[in-house]
Design an enzyme around this catalytic site. Structure first.
Site, short mmCIF file in Angstrom:
data_model
loop_
_atom_site.label_atom_id
_atom_site.label_comp_id
_atom_site.label_asym_id
_atom_site.label_seq_id
_atom_site.Cartn_x
_atom_site.Cartn_y
_atom_site.Cartn_z
N ARG A 114 41.52 51.34 47.88
CA ARG A 114 41.98 50.62 46.69
C ARG A 114 43.28 51.26 46.21
NH1 ARG A 114 37.81 50.16 41.70
NH2 ARG A 114 38.32 52.38 41.59
N MET A 149 31.56 26.96 23.51
CA MET A 149 32.56 28.00 23.28
C MET A 149 32.12 28.97 22.19
SD MET A 149 36.57 27.70 22.12
CE MET A 149 37.12 27.01 23.67
N LYS A 194 37.46 53.61 29.34
CA LYS A 194 38.37 52.49 29.63
C LYS A 194 37.71 51.17 29.25
CE LYS A 194 36.85 52.24 34.47
NZ LYS A 194 37.26 52.22 35.87
N TYR A 221 26.52 19.55 25.48
CA TYR A 221 27.42 18.78 26.34
C TYR A 221 26.73 18.31 27.62
CZ TYR A 221 31.38 20.45 23.55
OH TYR A 221 32.27 20.71 22.53
#
Length: 813
Positions: free
Chosen positions: A580, A757, A482, A708
């Site tokens: 769950r 980023m 998964k 930054y």
């Protein structure tokens, strides 16, 4: 070499059952290989996690008639010829030892912790103009790999180069009998596989057993090695520091090259090699020593050594243009490695159509007529749809291949590239180095940026075997793929797991399972978190849903009834304390009432999930979950009169609660090389290495800032490297500001300032590096577990955060 069954029976000291009139020209240990045929002798090897005897029935149906076994499987005694031995691996080694005894030419035996494969490939390059060389394909240096390598010797070979790798005591003697090296080579002795030896001396003693009948040993001078070499064996040593060595070497760097000054007796020699890293220089010197021992002229040594090249030891899987998958083996073209590459192609093919781009093949030891006949047979048996041959020799034998187009050279191929129409296919690209097939790979590869996540398929296989070794022989295994294979890639991992014949795959959502089915995965796939809106698709694609509520069950049954399904497999999830998902004890009676006498579905398995399997401080709670699972699952089985698969253990549970294996276990993060147990972690291989490059290097002065918000201000002159990877690629911003680091040229480089980023910056003031150098974001160091610990999270989050814009490159060593 062709041998009769009668001869092989004598060689193996076997007891034969069945026909004795057959002949053999191929040895196999892989039941999945498409190259198995009537002339194959299949050795049914038995390992800690697998017994090849179970595949014999399938092999007989495919035409294989001759087997070496420890026992004859039930109901097969009259269907094939069986050579019964006590140990099939020892029989394979005995067969190889016999084969080796038929040849008298010089043979190099290579051992050491590092560098064996590189030295082998470089020696092949350096000496192939003068010899017809047989060598280990790839890194076939194990108890199984060595005999398979040696069996490939034929009458036209006149020099052998074989690797011997060991990981524990008492392994080398078996390899010595098979290789019988006349010349020994010891490469760098490092810390690899140290856990199998009490100390360095015992490790060296074990390695030296390979050379007990050798005439010469070549090595870097070392007092411990000196003391352990038998006096009857001549040594030929080199050193940077010890002038008593046979060859004394000094070195200096010039631009991106190294100049070696060699003093040998009264002779002096200067050569240039195109490397500067310590490992490559040592490996090059080892090759130089071989050339000196063979009395090569100065001019030949100087000329050939300058052309040494980086060795690519891995078969890589890459995304190609127009929905193609590339298997990159662009630096190698010999018959044995072609067989390996074709098996790999079959195990990893994503598309039905298969194309092979193949250069001329060298050093087969066969005539061209015989060689290309055998190559054509391989191509046919592997059901290759199209062959593109490049080279003058393969062009002459084009007629032997079906659907084949050839070009005299790589330039001609590129002139016709636009007409070859590569689309929706798997392409094996395999060529000798001077054909420059790397340019073909570059042309066909899908273009992405320079950050890649490399996935080692050998490590996946190793980790799978490690956890299999903890299971009872009858325990099944589901492997979780998964979340895009925990960030590592879905299809490629699933294809490998299918190759290893695991019992189930597990995905979270239906679309993950559908994607796998669409790419040819045939294993049963359980969907653990199915949404009711996906039930129709689950049925259409023959996925198997986990059902965890009455609402979900009734919704699925409604669709099943409408479609008139019969006994569609479902999996019932019980909540034993995770709270769950799952049926609780209080609604079990209603569940039984709905399922009783229901013909639309079949309960294929009953499962639950442990909340604390990785934390032994909560053993009492874990045992309460196990006890409740036993009670609830038994009630379901008794009331419904069914015998489904039961499973509750995840990766940590496999190790910590072996008594609760039931019928199946679910392997997750452990497959990807991560364990919550420090001791267990030592036995797992790192699977994923996230790499990038240095885009730019700049120098800043004290008081200047980076990034930054001026989060980093230099307090001294500082050299800053910018790396093209950032939080959009999955790197946590919390890993910045000198908390985290990357590795450049085996040295730590602290991350400075905020992670952006698309990029991050590191301090490389103390590191000798340049723009374009490789950068390791995570892998061996820093490891995913280390990063997770520093960020107070779990390795799952680190792995699954890597965005899909980061290209995955799969490879096998």
């Amino acid at each position: 070499m062709t041998l009769s069954i009668q001869n092989i029976e004598k060689i193996l000291h076997a007891k034969r059952f069945g026909d004795s009139n057959g002949t053999i020209d191929t040895i196999s240990i892989d039941s999945r290989s498409l190259q198995n045929n009537q002339k194959t002798l299949f050795f049914a090897l038995v390992g800690p996690n697998n017994d090849a005897h179970q595949y014999i029935s399938d092999l007989i149906e495919k035409g294989v008639q001759n087997f070496v076994v420890t026992h004859i499987p039930e109901k097969l005694s009259n269907k094939a010829t069986f050579l019964v031995v006590e140990n099939t691996l020892e029989a394979l080694q005995r067969y190889a030892a016999y084969h080796r005894s038929l040849f008298k030419f010089p043979v190099f035996g290579l051992t050491g912790s590092n560098g064996k494969t590189i030295v082998k490939e470089w020696l092949n390059f350096l000496m192939s103009p003068d010899f017809n060389i047989i060598r280990s394909p790839k890194s076939y240096n194990s108890q199984v790999g060595v005999p398979l390598s040696v069996i490939s010797i034929n009458d036209r070979h006149n020099l052998g180069i074989f690797e011997a790798g060991i990981s524990k005591m008492n392994e080398m003697e078996k390899l010595e009998v098979i290789i019988r090296p006349t010349i020994g080579i010891i490469t760098n002795i490092g810390s690899a596989h140290d856990e199998g030896f009490e100390d360095l001396e015992k490790k060296i003693k074990e390695k030296l057993k390979l050379f007990k009948n050798s005439k010469l040993i070549i090595y870097q001078k070392n007092k411990l090695v000196d003391s352990l070499i038998e006096s009857k064996i001549k040594s030929f040593s080199w050193s940077y520091t010890d002038e008593t060595a046979d060859v004394f070497i000094s070195k200096k760097d010039i631009q991106d090259k190294t100049v070696l000054q060699i003093r040998n007796d009264k002779d002096n020699l200067e050569i240039q090699i195109p490397f500067q890293d310590e490992a490559s220089v040592e490996n090059a010197i080892t090759c130089l020593m071989v050339l000196l021992s063979f009395k090569y002229s100065k001019s030949t040594i100087q000329n050939r050594m300058q052309w040494l090249y980086p060795v690519e030891m891995r078969l890589k899987i890459k995304n190609g243009i127009n929905n193609t998958t590339l298997i990159d083996d662009s630096y190698s073209s010999d018959f044995q490695s072609l067989k390996i590459a074709l098996d790999f192609l079959e195990s990893q093919k994503q598309y039905k159509n298969k194309t092979v781009i193949l250069s001329d093949i060298f050093q087969s030891g066969l005539s061209n007529e015989e060689l290309y006949s055998k190559v054509a047979q391989l191509i046919t048996s592997n059901k290759i749809n199209r062959v593109i041959g490049i080279g003058e020799t393969i062009s002459e034998f084009k007629h032997k291949f079906k659907n084949c187009i050839t070009f005299k050279n790589t330039s001609d191929f590129f002139l016709n590239l636009n007409y070859l129409n590569f689309i929706n296919e798997t392409i094996l690209i395999k060529g000798a180095r001077h054909f420059q097939f790397e340019e073909i790979v570059a042309a066909l590869e899908e273009k992405t940026h320079e950050t890649v996540l490399e996935i080692n398929l050998n490590s996946i296989s190793h980790n799978l075997s490690f956890y299999k070794s903890k299971l009872k022989p009858i325990t099944k295994m589901m492997v979780m793929v998964k979340a895009f294979g925990y960030g590592s890639g879905g299809f490629e991992i699933a294809k490998l797991l299918q190759h290893h014949k695991v019992d189930y795959l597990g995905v979270a959502f239906a679309d993950e399972g559908i994607s796998l089915k669409n790419t040819g995965i045939t294993l049963p796939i359980m969907v653990l978190n199915p949404e009711t809106t996906s039930f129709s698709a689950i049925i259409q694609y023959k996925l198997e849903p986990e059902i965890y509520s009455l609402k979900g069950l009734n919704a699925f049954l409604k669709i099943a009834e409408k479609r008139k399904l019969k006994h569609f497999p479902i999996h019932i999830k019980l909540d034993t304390g995770m709270h769950r998902l799952g049926f609780e004890e209080e609604n079990l009676d209603e569940l039984i009432a709905v399922l009783k006498d229901n013909k639309f579905v079949t309960v294929k398995s009953i499962l639950s999930h442990m909340a604390t399997s990785d934390d032994l401080e909560h053993q009492e709670f874990a045992h309460s979950q196990l006890n409740l699972f036993e009670i609830l699952s038994s009630k379901l089985m008794n009331e419904l009169q069914i015998k489904p698969i039961r499973h509750i253990l995840n990766t940590s549970g496999i190790s910590n609660f072996p008594q609760a294996q039931y019928d199946m276990v679910r392997l997750g993060i452990g497959l990807y090389g991560v364990s919550n147990d420090v001791e267990e972690q030592k036995y797992l291989d790192n699977v994923g290495t996230l790499k990038s490059i240095i885009s730019q290097i700049r120098s800043i002065q004290a008081g200047e800032s980076v990034g930054y918000g001026r989060r980093f201000v230099a307090d001294r002159p500082t050299k800053i490297a910018t790396i093209p990877i950032g939080y959009a690629d999955g790197i946590s911003r919390h890993w910045g500001n000198s908390i985290g680091f990357v590795t450049i040229n085996n040295q730590k480089a602290a991350i400075v300032g905020c992670i952006c980023m698309d990029m991050l910056m590191v301090d490389v003031s103390e590191i000798n590096c340049k723009e374009g150098d490789s950068v390791i974001i995570f892998g061996e160091s820093p490891s995913v577990s280390y990063i997770a610990a520093q960020l107070q999270t779990i390795p799952y989050e680190i792995l699954t955060s890597i965005s899909q814009r980061v290209k995955r490159v799969f490879y096998r060593e």
